[in-house]
Design an enzyme around this catalytic site. Structure first.
Site, PDB file in Angstrom:
ATOM      1  N   GLY A 157       0.841  -1.196   0.000  1.00  0.00           N
ATOM      2  CA  GLY A 157       0.000   0.000   0.000  1.00  0.00           C
ATOM      3  C   GLY A 157       0.875   1.245   0.000  1.00  0.00           C
ATOM      4  N   ARG A 241       0.797  -4.718  12.303  1.00  0.00           N
ATOM      5  CA  ARG A 241       0.170  -4.903  13.600  1.00  0.00           C
ATOM      6  C   ARG A 241       0.765  -6.185  14.180  1.00  0.00           C
ATOM      7  NH1 ARG A 241      -1.023  -0.331  13.405  1.00  0.00           N
ATOM      8  NH2 ARG A 241      -3.060   0.689  13.520  1.00  0.00           N
ATOM      9  N   GLU A 270      -0.125  -5.199  22.836  1.00  0.00           N
ATOM     10  CA  GLU A 270       0.663  -4.012  23.265  1.00  0.00           C
ATOM     11  C   GLU A 270      -0.241  -3.075  24.082  1.00  0.00           C
ATOM     12  OE1 GLU A 270       1.591  -2.772  19.138  1.00  0.00           O
ATOM     13  OE2 GLU A 270       0.641  -0.873  19.643  1.00  0.00           O
ATOM     14  N   HIS A 288       5.930   1.021  19.160  1.00  0.00           N
ATOM     15  CA  HIS A 288       4.944   1.510  18.191  1.00  0.00           C
ATOM     16  C   HIS A 288       5.177   2.996  17.892  1.00  0.00           C
ATOM     17  CE1 HIS A 288       0.628   0.684  16.608  1.00  0.00           C
ATOM     18  NE2 HIS A 288       1.327   1.435  15.781  1.00  0.00           N
TER      19      HIS A 288
HETATM   20  C1  8YV Z   1      -0.354   5.439  15.137  1.00  0.00           C
HETATM   21  C2  8YV Z   1      -0.433   3.538  13.557  1.00  0.00           C
HETATM   22  O1  8YV Z   1       0.265   6.646  15.335  1.00  0.00           O
HETATM   23  O2  8YV Z   1      -1.388   4.981  12.020  1.00  0.00           O
HETATM   24  C3  8YV Z   1      -1.411   3.836  12.484  1.00  0.00           C
HETATM   25  O3  8YV Z   1      -2.191   2.900  12.114  1.00  0.00           O
HETATM   26  O4  8YV Z   1      -0.306   2.427  13.982  1.00  0.00           O
HETATM   27  C4  8YV Z   1       0.401   4.654  14.100  1.00  0.00           C
HETATM   28  O5  8YV Z   1       0.770   5.538  13.082  1.00  0.00           O
HETATM   29  C5  8YV Z   1      -0.337   4.714  16.458  1.00  0.00           C
HETATM   30  O6  8YV Z   1      -1.169   3.616  16.354  1.00  0.00           O
HETATM   31  C6  8YV Z   1      -0.806   5.648  17.573  1.00  0.00           C
HETATM   32  O7  8YV Z   1      -2.079   6.134  17.273  1.00  0.00           O
END
Ligand code: 8YV
Length: 323
Positions: A157, A241, A270, A288
Site C-alpha cells: 500500500g 500490527r 501491546e 509503536h
Molecule cells: C499510530 C499507527 O500513530 O497509524 C497507524 O495505524 O499504527 C500509528 O501511526 C499509532 O497507532 C498511535 O495512534
C-alpha cells in the site's frame, strides 16, 4: 438556540490543535494518557456526537449501541482494525482516519528498523552499555548486509510502496512484493518491484518487511511454517500490527538460529510484550513509534480534528474510510 455538538478527545495530544474543535463543539478532553477500558469509553462517549481516538480505543457494536448520539469517529491512525467499520456504517456513523500524512515518516522508520535489526544494533548497544566491550573482534555483532539484497514487502500500500522506493533507489535492493491485489505495472516499474505469492516471497527474500493492513484474516499470517520458508539468516521486520506474527514461533526461530534478526514496532496485546520476545536474541524492539516524528504526529492530529469539524458542520469528511 441550536445545541452545539459534544466531542470526546480520548488522548492528551497537542492542545493547540485540539482547541480548534471548540470553534464548533463542546469538547471533553483527556488530561492524561490512561488507557480507557471499554466500560470507561462507553461511559465517556455516552451523549457525545464525535470521538477523537487512537488505536488504543476500540469502537464496536456494543459501544455504538450504548452511544446512539455518535455521528463521527475520527481515529489518529491510518490502520482501522480497532474499529468495526460495518457496525459504524450500519448506524450511519462516519469513520475517518489519517492516511498519507504519515506515509514517509513511517517508511523512514521501516528502513531504520530493517537496518538496525540486520546489523544487530540492539544487542550491540546493550553489550556496550553493559560495559562488556573490552577489545576489537573481527566478527563483533557482524550482521547481514541490506544494500544490494532482496527485500520482500508484504502489503504494498502507500507505506509499502514508500519503503520499496527507499529500498530500490536508496539501497539498490531488489524488491519483491505480495499484496491482496497485484499493482499496476507502472507502480511495479516505479518501485522496481515484482509480484510474488507469499510463499515465493518468503523463500526468495533476505529481508521481509510487513506493512499490510490488519484484519482477523491476517492473524498469524507469519507463523512457524512461514518462518521456516525464509532462508537461514534472513530478517523479519513488522511495522503492521502485532497480530500478523506468531510471536512465540518468531522467538523460537531466533533462538534456534534459523532467523538472523527481527525488528518489531508492533506487538500482540501491546503495550504488554510477550516475555519470549524480551528474552529472544537478535531482535530490535520499539514501542509503536513508526509514525512518531513531531511534524507527522501534528499533521495526524490536525487531520483528525479537521475531519471532526467537517463532519460536525455537515460537510463531507476529508479522509473517510468505510468497510
Ligand atoms: C499510530 C499507527 O500513530 O497509524 C497507524 O495505524 O499504527 C500509528 O501511526 C499509532 O497507532 C498511535 O495512534
Amino acid at each position: 438556540e441550536t445545541q452545539r455538538p459534544r466531542v470526546l478527545v480520548t488522548r492528551a495530544v497537542f492542545p493547540d490543535i485540539v482547541t480548534q474543535l471548540a470553534r464548533v463543539a463542546e469538547v471533553e478532553a483527556t488530561p492524561d494518557d490512561a488507557i480507557h477500558t471499554p466500560a470507561q469509553l462507553r461511559l465517556r462517549l455516552r451523549g457525545k456526537h464525535g470521538a477523537f481516538i487512537t488505536n488504543s480505543e476500540r469502537i464496536d457494536a456494543q459501544l455504538l449501541d450504548a452511544c446512539p448520539d455518535l455521528r463521527v469517529v475520527s481515529t489518529m491512525t491510518v490502520g482501522v482494525d480497532h474499529i468495526d467499520l460495518a457496525a459504524c456504517a450500519a448506524r450511519g456513523v462516519v469513520v475517518t482516519h489519517t492516511p498519507d500524512v504519515l506515509t514517509e515518516t513511517t517508511a523512514d522508520f521501516g528502513m531504520a528498523l530493517l537496518l538496525a535489526a540486520a546489523r544487530q544494533m540492539g544487542d550491540a548497544e546493550r553489550y556496550l552499555r553493559a560495559g562488556q566491550w573490552r577489545k576489537w573482534r573481527y566478527d563483533l555483532f557482524a550482521g547481514s548486509d541490506v544494500h544490494g539484497t532482496t527485500l520482500g514487502v508484504v502489503g504494498m500500500g502507500r507505506i509499502g510502496q514508500a519503503i520499496a522506493r527507499r529500498a530500490a533507489l536508496g539501497f539498490n535492493m531488489r524488491v519483491l512484493y505480495h499484496n491482496r491485489s497485484r499493482l499496476a505495472a507502472g507502480i511495479e516499474q516505479d518501485c522496481r518491484a515484482a509480484y510474488r505469492t507469499l510463499d515465493e516471497l518468503l523463500a526468495q527474500s533476505q529481508h521481509v518487511l510487513l506493512a499490510l493492513p490488519y484484519s482477523p484474516a491476517a492473524r498469524h499470517l507469519i507463523g512457524a511454517r512461514e518462518l521456516a520458508l525464509m532462508p537461514p539468516g534472513s530478517t523479519l521486520v513488522n511495522i503492521a500490527r502485532g497480530g500478523v506474527v506468531d510471536e512465540a514461533a518468531l522467538a523460537d526461530a531466533l533462538r534456534r538460529g534459523h532467523l538472523g534478526a527481527a525488528g518489531l514496532d508492533v506487538f500482540e496485546g501491546e503495550p504488554a510484550i510477550n516475555p519470549v520476545l524480551l528474552d529472544a536474541p537478535r531482535v530490535v524492539l520499539t514501542p509503536h513509534i513508526a509514525s512518531a516524528s513531531i511534524p507527522t504526529r501534528r499533521a495526524m492530529v490536525q487531520l483528525a480534528v479537521d475531519n471532526l469539524i467537517a463532519v460536525l458542520q455537515g460537510r463531507s469528511a476529508i479522509t473517510p474510510i468505510s468497510a
